[in-house]
Scaffold this active site. Structure first.
Site, PDB file in Angstrom:
ATOM      1  N   HIS A 119      23.358  88.290 106.730  1.00  0.00           N
ATOM      2  CA  HIS A 119      24.278  88.451 107.860  1.00  0.00           C
ATOM      3  C   HIS A 119      24.003  89.759 108.586  1.00  0.00           C
ATOM      4  O   HIS A 119      23.959  89.805 109.819  1.00  0.00           O
ATOM      5  CB  HIS A 119      25.730  88.464 107.366  1.00  0.00           C
ATOM      6  CG  HIS A 119      26.234  87.151 106.883  1.00  0.00           C
ATOM      7  ND1 HIS A 119      25.996  85.967 107.537  1.00  0.00           N
ATOM      8  CD2 HIS A 119      27.003  86.825 105.801  1.00  0.00           C
ATOM      9  CE1 HIS A 119      26.594  84.971 106.892  1.00  0.00           C
ATOM     10  NE2 HIS A 119      27.211  85.465 105.827  1.00  0.00           N
ATOM     11  N   HIS A 132      22.433  87.255 100.447  1.00  0.00           N
ATOM     12  CA  HIS A 132      23.186  86.500 101.448  1.00  0.00           C
ATOM     13  C   HIS A 132      23.863  87.430 102.457  1.00  0.00           C
ATOM     14  O   HIS A 132      23.740  87.251 103.676  1.00  0.00           O
ATOM     15  CB  HIS A 132      24.235  85.646 100.728  1.00  0.00           C
ATOM     16  CG  HIS A 132      25.162  84.905 101.620  1.00  0.00           C
ATOM     17  ND1 HIS A 132      25.049  83.548 101.855  1.00  0.00           N
ATOM     18  CD2 HIS A 132      26.244  85.308 102.332  1.00  0.00           C
ATOM     19  CE1 HIS A 132      26.019  83.157 102.675  1.00  0.00           C
ATOM     20  NE2 HIS A 132      26.764  84.212 102.972  1.00  0.00           N
ATOM     21  N   GLU A 133      24.597  88.418 101.947  1.00  0.00           N
ATOM     22  CA  GLU A 133      25.327  89.312 102.842  1.00  0.00           C
ATOM     23  C   GLU A 133      24.392  90.110 103.738  1.00  0.00           C
ATOM     24  O   GLU A 133      24.678  90.335 104.918  1.00  0.00           O
ATOM     25  CB  GLU A 133      26.213  90.254 102.041  1.00  0.00           C
ATOM     26  CG  GLU A 133      27.388  89.588 101.358  1.00  0.00           C
ATOM     27  CD  GLU A 133      28.304  88.858 102.323  1.00  0.00           C
ATOM     28  OE1 GLU A 133      28.338  89.202 103.524  1.00  0.00           O
ATOM     29  OE2 GLU A 133      28.980  87.936 101.865  1.00  0.00           O
TER      30      GLU A 133
END
Length: 302
Positions: free
Chosen positions: A219, A215-216
């Site tokens: 980004h 997820h990170e």
């Protein structure tokens, strides 16, 4: 997130004459919290927490989309990306993540971005370049407060190198990341921080499959949360992720929070569900990663 489980939104110019990067203010980092943390901290998507990392603003999605059109004009976008990855394991002298756990995290990244759990093959892969261990109790227990000092001293490589820091975050925050369009304003602060307990097989209940890293790094590659801007346009800026009014909590059977827009993309890696419910990126997200890489990361190292 600062990953998902909840939270705030919750990651060099091209040739002369192209649009300048979007303006920056605070230190670049997108916090993704756990569900409990979001409730406790009363975080709001797009609004930086007083004591937390910087988050994108809701209007950033439209600004980035407009800037991409300018920056990508006449530029070839690659279909395959290999990301050199340097991992720094922070420790207070008593806790240390084994190198095997780091390698397991890289394997999880490559499986997720290859679409082996579901969704599409994004064409992004990660190559582990190095693993180093740094003993610093302050950075280990407070990588948010120590972010500038820590990253300034430890950051290696250019815009295309992923610096992944593994520490222990407080307030149930799972991780935080910088965005590609922040790179030019603060290159030393570029990178991703995740909680060691979220690594594959880690002790963090519901967040132990390594998907906080997935997820990170989403980004860091340029993706916003799927619930960005709620039901309002442009949402997260991706046409094939249906808008959703709010982040997904836990692991529900289904969820549809925006009228006439399709079911919420709750299994997407860029939502906030438990790890067992995450399984996919979309083709639109894959395309956006490559566009952001070309516009902000490849161009910065050119």
């Amino acid at each position: 997130m600062a990953r998902r489980a909840t939270a705030v939104s919750l990651a060099c110019l091209l040739a002369a004459g192209l649009a300048p990067p979007l303006p920056l203010d605070a230190a670049p980092a997108s916090p993704c919290l756990s569900s409990a943390a979001r409730l406790t901290a009363r975080s709001t998507p797009g609004v930086p927490r007083a004591t937390g990392p910087r988050s994108p603003l809701p209007e950033d999605v439209a600004k980035v989309m407009a800037e991409l059109k300018v920056r990508l004009r006449g530029v070839a976008v690659p279909t395959r990306i290999t990301v050199p990855t340097r991992v720094v394991v922070l420790t207070d002298g008593r806790r240390k993540v084994a190198e095997q756990a780091v390698k397991a995290q890289i394997d999880v990244l490559n499986a997720a971005y290859a679409g082996r759990n579901g969704g599409v093959d994004t064409g992004v892969r990660f190559k582990l370049e190095s693993v180093s261990v740094k003993e610093n109790a302050g950075w280990f227990t407070d990588p948010v407060g120590g972010e500038k000092d820590m990253k300034t001293r430890l950051h290696q490589g250019g815009a295309q190198t992923l610096n992944l820091y593994i520490a222990q975050l407080s307030e149930l925050m799972l991780g935080f990341a910088s965005y590609p369009y922040w790179y030019a304003g603060a290159p030393a602060l570029d990178g991703v921080v995740i909680d060691w307990r979220s690594l594959p097989g880690g002790p963090m209940t519901n967040y132990d499959k390594g998907y906080t890293g997935v997820h990170e790094i989403g980004h860091w590659l340029g993706l916003f949360h799927t619930f960005e801007n709620g039901c309002d346009d442009p949402g997260d800026g991706i046409a094939d992720t249906a808008p959703e009014a709010r982040a997904t909590e836990g692991c529900p059977e289904g969820k549809d929070t925006c009228a006439h827009a399709g079911s919420d993309p709750m299994r997407n890696y860029m939502d906030y569900t438990h790890d067992r419910c995450m399984s996919e990126f979309t083709q639109g997200q894959a395309n956006r990663m490559h566009e952001m890489w070309t516009a902000y990361r490849r161009s910065a190292d050119a």
